[in-house]
Every structure is written in C-alpha cells, then in structure tokens.
Design a protein around this motif. Sequence first.
Motif, PDB file in Angstrom:
ATOM      1  N   THR A 137       0.833  -1.200   0.000  1.00  0.00           N
ATOM      2  CA  THR A 137       0.000   0.000   0.000  1.00  0.00           C
ATOM      3  C   THR A 137       0.869   1.252   0.000  1.00  0.00           C
ATOM      4  O   THR A 137       1.869   1.324   0.715  1.00  0.00           O
ATOM      5  CB  THR A 137      -0.923   0.022   1.227  1.00  0.00           C
ATOM      6  OG1 THR A 137      -1.794  -1.110   1.175  1.00  0.00           O
ATOM      7  CG2 THR A 137      -1.760   1.290   1.268  1.00  0.00           C
ATOM      8  N   ILE A 139       0.363   5.233   0.733  1.00  0.00           N
ATOM      9  CA  ILE A 139      -0.536   6.272   1.219  1.00  0.00           C
ATOM     10  C   ILE A 139      -0.187   7.587   0.535  1.00  0.00           C
ATOM     11  O   ILE A 139       0.978   7.999   0.517  1.00  0.00           O
ATOM     12  CB  ILE A 139      -0.411   6.454   2.747  1.00  0.00           C
ATOM     13  CG1 ILE A 139      -0.570   5.116   3.477  1.00  0.00           C
ATOM     14  CG2 ILE A 139      -1.437   7.475   3.241  1.00  0.00           C
ATOM     15  CD1 ILE A 139      -1.915   4.474   3.340  1.00  0.00           C
ATOM     16  N   CYS A 141      -1.201  11.670   0.545  1.00  0.00           N
ATOM     17  CA  CYS A 141      -1.879  12.708   1.328  1.00  0.00           C
ATOM     18  C   CYS A 141      -2.008  13.997   0.515  1.00  0.00           C
ATOM     19  O   CYS A 141      -1.098  14.355  -0.234  1.00  0.00           O
ATOM     20  CB  CYS A 141      -1.098  12.995   2.612  1.00  0.00           C
ATOM     21  SG  CYS A 141      -0.993  11.590   3.737  1.00  0.00           S
ATOM     22  N   ARG A 166      -3.877   4.320  -1.438  1.00  0.00           N
ATOM     23  CA  ARG A 166      -4.859   4.711  -0.436  1.00  0.00           C
ATOM     24  C   ARG A 166      -4.690   6.209  -0.181  1.00  0.00           C
ATOM     25  O   ARG A 166      -3.579   6.681   0.011  1.00  0.00           O
ATOM     26  CB  ARG A 166      -4.631   3.913   0.857  1.00  0.00           C
ATOM     27  CG  ARG A 166      -5.521   4.301   2.024  1.00  0.00           C
ATOM     28  CD  ARG A 166      -6.887   3.669   1.912  1.00  0.00           C
ATOM     29  NE  ARG A 166      -7.756   4.148   2.978  1.00  0.00           N
ATOM     30  CZ  ARG A 166      -7.870   3.589   4.180  1.00  0.00           C
ATOM     31  NH1 ARG A 166      -7.144   2.508   4.468  1.00  0.00           N
ATOM     32  NH2 ARG A 166      -8.699   4.076   5.079  1.00  0.00           N
ATOM     33  N   TYR A 167      -5.799   6.944  -0.200  1.00  0.00           N
ATOM     34  CA  TYR A 167      -5.746   8.386   0.029  1.00  0.00           C
ATOM     35  C   TYR A 167      -6.149   8.684   1.471  1.00  0.00           C
ATOM     36  O   TYR A 167      -7.082   8.092   2.009  1.00  0.00           O
ATOM     37  CB  TYR A 167      -6.675   9.111  -0.946  1.00  0.00           C
ATOM     38  CG  TYR A 167      -6.271   8.923  -2.387  1.00  0.00           C
ATOM     39  CD1 TYR A 167      -5.232   9.683  -2.941  1.00  0.00           C
ATOM     40  CD2 TYR A 167      -6.900   7.980  -3.204  1.00  0.00           C
ATOM     41  CE1 TYR A 167      -4.846   9.500  -4.272  1.00  0.00           C
ATOM     42  CE2 TYR A 167      -6.518   7.791  -4.519  1.00  0.00           C
ATOM     43  CZ  TYR A 167      -5.490   8.561  -5.045  1.00  0.00           C
ATOM     44  OH  TYR A 167      -5.093   8.373  -6.351  1.00  0.00           O
ATOM     45  N   MET A 168      -5.433   9.619   2.088  1.00  0.00           N
ATOM     46  CA  MET A 168      -5.666   9.911   3.492  1.00  0.00           C
ATOM     47  C   MET A 168      -5.173  11.318   3.796  1.00  0.00           C
ATOM     48  O   MET A 168      -4.216  11.797   3.178  1.00  0.00           O
ATOM     49  CB  MET A 168      -4.911   8.890   4.355  1.00  0.00           C
ATOM     50  CG  MET A 168      -5.303   8.832   5.811  1.00  0.00           C
ATOM     51  SD  MET A 168      -4.435   7.473   6.667  1.00  0.00           S
ATOM     52  CE  MET A 168      -5.183   6.034   5.872  1.00  0.00           C
ATOM     53  N   ASP A 169      -5.816  12.004   4.742  1.00  0.00           N
ATOM     54  CA  ASP A 169      -5.295  13.306   5.149  1.00  0.00           C
ATOM     55  C   ASP A 169      -4.085  13.099   6.059  1.00  0.00           C
ATOM     56  O   ASP A 169      -3.961  12.055   6.721  1.00  0.00           O
ATOM     57  CB  ASP A 169      -6.375  14.131   5.861  1.00  0.00           C
ATOM     58  CG  ASP A 169      -6.769  13.534   7.194  1.00  0.00           C
ATOM     59  OD1 ASP A 169      -6.138  13.903   8.213  1.00  0.00           O
ATOM     60  OD2 ASP A 169      -7.702  12.709   7.227  1.00  0.00           O
ATOM     61  N   SER A 172      -4.658  12.099   9.876  1.00  0.00           N
ATOM     62  CA  SER A 172      -5.126  10.719  10.060  1.00  0.00           C
ATOM     63  C   SER A 172      -4.002   9.732   9.783  1.00  0.00           C
ATOM     64  O   SER A 172      -3.851   8.729  10.496  1.00  0.00           O
ATOM     65  CB  SER A 172      -6.314  10.430   9.137  1.00  0.00           C
ATOM     66  OG  SER A 172      -7.416  11.233   9.467  1.00  0.00           O
ATOM     67  N   HIS A 173      -3.230   9.997   8.743  1.00  0.00           N
ATOM     68  CA  HIS A 173      -2.098   9.126   8.434  1.00  0.00           C
ATOM     69  C   HIS A 173      -1.176   8.976   9.634  1.00  0.00           C
ATOM     70  O   HIS A 173      -0.825   7.864  10.038  1.00  0.00           O
ATOM     71  CB  HIS A 173      -1.295   9.682   7.252  1.00  0.00           C
ATOM     72  CG  HIS A 173       0.030   9.017   7.062  1.00  0.00           C
ATOM     73  ND1 HIS A 173       1.172   9.409   7.757  1.00  0.00           N
ATOM     74  CD2 HIS A 173       0.421   7.970   6.284  1.00  0.00           C
ATOM     75  CE1 HIS A 173       2.178   8.637   7.415  1.00  0.00           C
ATOM     76  NE2 HIS A 173       1.762   7.763   6.523  1.00  0.00           N
ATOM     77  N   HIS A 176      -2.796   6.918  12.538  1.00  0.00           N
ATOM     78  CA  HIS A 176      -2.918   5.482  12.272  1.00  0.00           C
ATOM     79  C   HIS A 176      -1.552   4.799  12.213  1.00  0.00           C
ATOM     80  O   HIS A 176      -1.377   3.687  12.721  1.00  0.00           O
ATOM     81  CB  HIS A 176      -3.681   5.246  10.965  1.00  0.00           C
ATOM     82  CG  HIS A 176      -5.091   5.742  10.999  1.00  0.00           C
ATOM     83  ND1 HIS A 176      -5.856   5.741  12.147  1.00  0.00           N
ATOM     84  CD2 HIS A 176      -5.881   6.265  10.018  1.00  0.00           C
ATOM     85  CE1 HIS A 176      -7.054   6.233  11.871  1.00  0.00           C
ATOM     86  NE2 HIS A 176      -7.094   6.563  10.593  1.00  0.00           N
TER      87      HIS A 176
END
Length: 287
Positions: A137, A139, A141, A166-169, A172-173, A176
């Motif tokens: 994966t 990520i 941002c 996977r897209y994420m702000d 949050s990244h 997590h």
Amino acid sequence: MNIFIIGLGLIGGSLALDIQQEFKNATIYGIDSNEEHGDLALEKRIIHQKATSSELKNADIVIIAIPVDVSQEVILKTLDNISDTCLVFDVGSTKEAICNAIKNHPKRRNFLATHPIAGTEFSGPNAALTNLFRNKTNIICEVEKTAFKLQEKALDIFSKLGMRIRYMDPKSHDKHIAYVSHLSHISSFMLGKTVIEKEKNERDIFDMAGSGFASTVRLAKSSPAMWTPIFEQNKENVIESLNEYIHNLQQFKTLLENNDFPEIYTEMENTNHIKQILNGILEVVPQ
C-alpha cells in the motif's frame, strides 16, 4: 526521463531498481550526503550517475527518501530549484509536519506527499531490493494540492511498481501509522533492550531464543538515525498509542498476579480476531 533520487538507502535504492526495470528510458541520478553510499549505489548499478543538488533543474522527477528530520528542508530547497513541470515526491513515515512546512511554497503543486508501506530492518544501498513495493500500500496525502498532470505521472509509476493506492489526510495518516508501525518498532526495541539487559546475568538466554523471539525483535535492528526523528515528529500520536499499549500490558500483568487465567485465555482468544483482519488484508492484495 531524468529521475533524481535523494537518499540511496533501502527505499530510495529499491525505487531506483524498480523504476529502471519498468521504465527503460529513465536515467537514474543519485544524490546522497554519504559519498560512500553514492559510490556503492553506482557500483551496484542502483543508479546510472551520481549528481548534486545543483543539477535538479534538469529533473523530470525528484524522489526524496531521507530521514524526516532533514526532509522538510530538502523538499523546500528542491522545490526552489526544479522546473515548473517537475514532479517531487517524498516517501517519509510522517506526513503532517512535512505538508504543513510546504503548504505556502510557490511550487506546492509540484509536490506529492506519499508513504509506501514497505521496507525491511536493513538500511543503506546494500539493503535495496527489487519488487519491494509490489502489492504494498502507498498512502498519498493531500492529492488535491498536486497538479493533475503530475498526479498522473506519479500514479503511472506507482501502478507499474505494483503498489495499491490509499488516500488519506496527513493528520489521520500520522495517527494510524503510530499504531501499526511506530508502536511496533518501539515494542521491538524495548523487547530487545529487556533481553539484552537480562542476558548480562544469564548467558544462556540467547541459546533459548527461537523464531518467535527473532521475528518479534527483528525491527530492533532498524536504524536509530531514521527512527528517532520519526518518533520526534509523531510524538503526540506515539505517546497516545504507548499509553494504550502500556495499559494493556499492565492489565495482563494484573491478571497474572491474580491467577485469573480464564480471563487471560479470553483476552488472547478475543485478540485472535487479528488473524481475520490480517487475512482480509492479504485477500484484497492483487496477485
């Protein structure tokens, strides 16, 4: 296509190898503050040529794969020196601080914040591997802040290298990743520390260590120069994850002290659910 990679360790070197494999027209230039790393990367054909930051004006793509404590400054300086059509992306394990640092740069649209979830406990050019990113994966941002044509350029690379997106702000990244990566490394380092300290008095302890110990403590072989800045940048999230982890450890200790083995069994049985979660992750990875 001129691709400059700043940082020729595990991630930067592995990207160089895979990009060469998938993009035959790419010329890979390497920049590293450690001259020996640059020489070794050239000798092992991880890169085609060594370069300096003054040559970044000739770059079509710049990949920044260095520790997060120095990457912010390097990203800003890189953006100062590139052409208007150049794509810059980093691969660091923290994203919020970096995204905040560059948010007002005139060439913010040239930058893509990424974090490939891939790696080993080894470092340096000798650690570089082919196909490290396949079925892993990646990520991304704040993709909306990157120029669309440069997004397409990046996604073409990630797709050919076999990554899942996977897209994420950024906030949050970082929260997590503190649980699923940063806490794991701390646990491994501290388990290694505990055993090393005990081994001073009990010389046979490592003779008794099996594969379970080896796999659990594997991450303790990771580079402190890389991980200390990660813990610093993600301090609040790491402390939150540690507080919860320490609470669970203390609770388990209390159950032992109280001889409450039925509850210990229940705790472990409930935690076995992690197998289903991990199996589910593996099932959605394309083969």
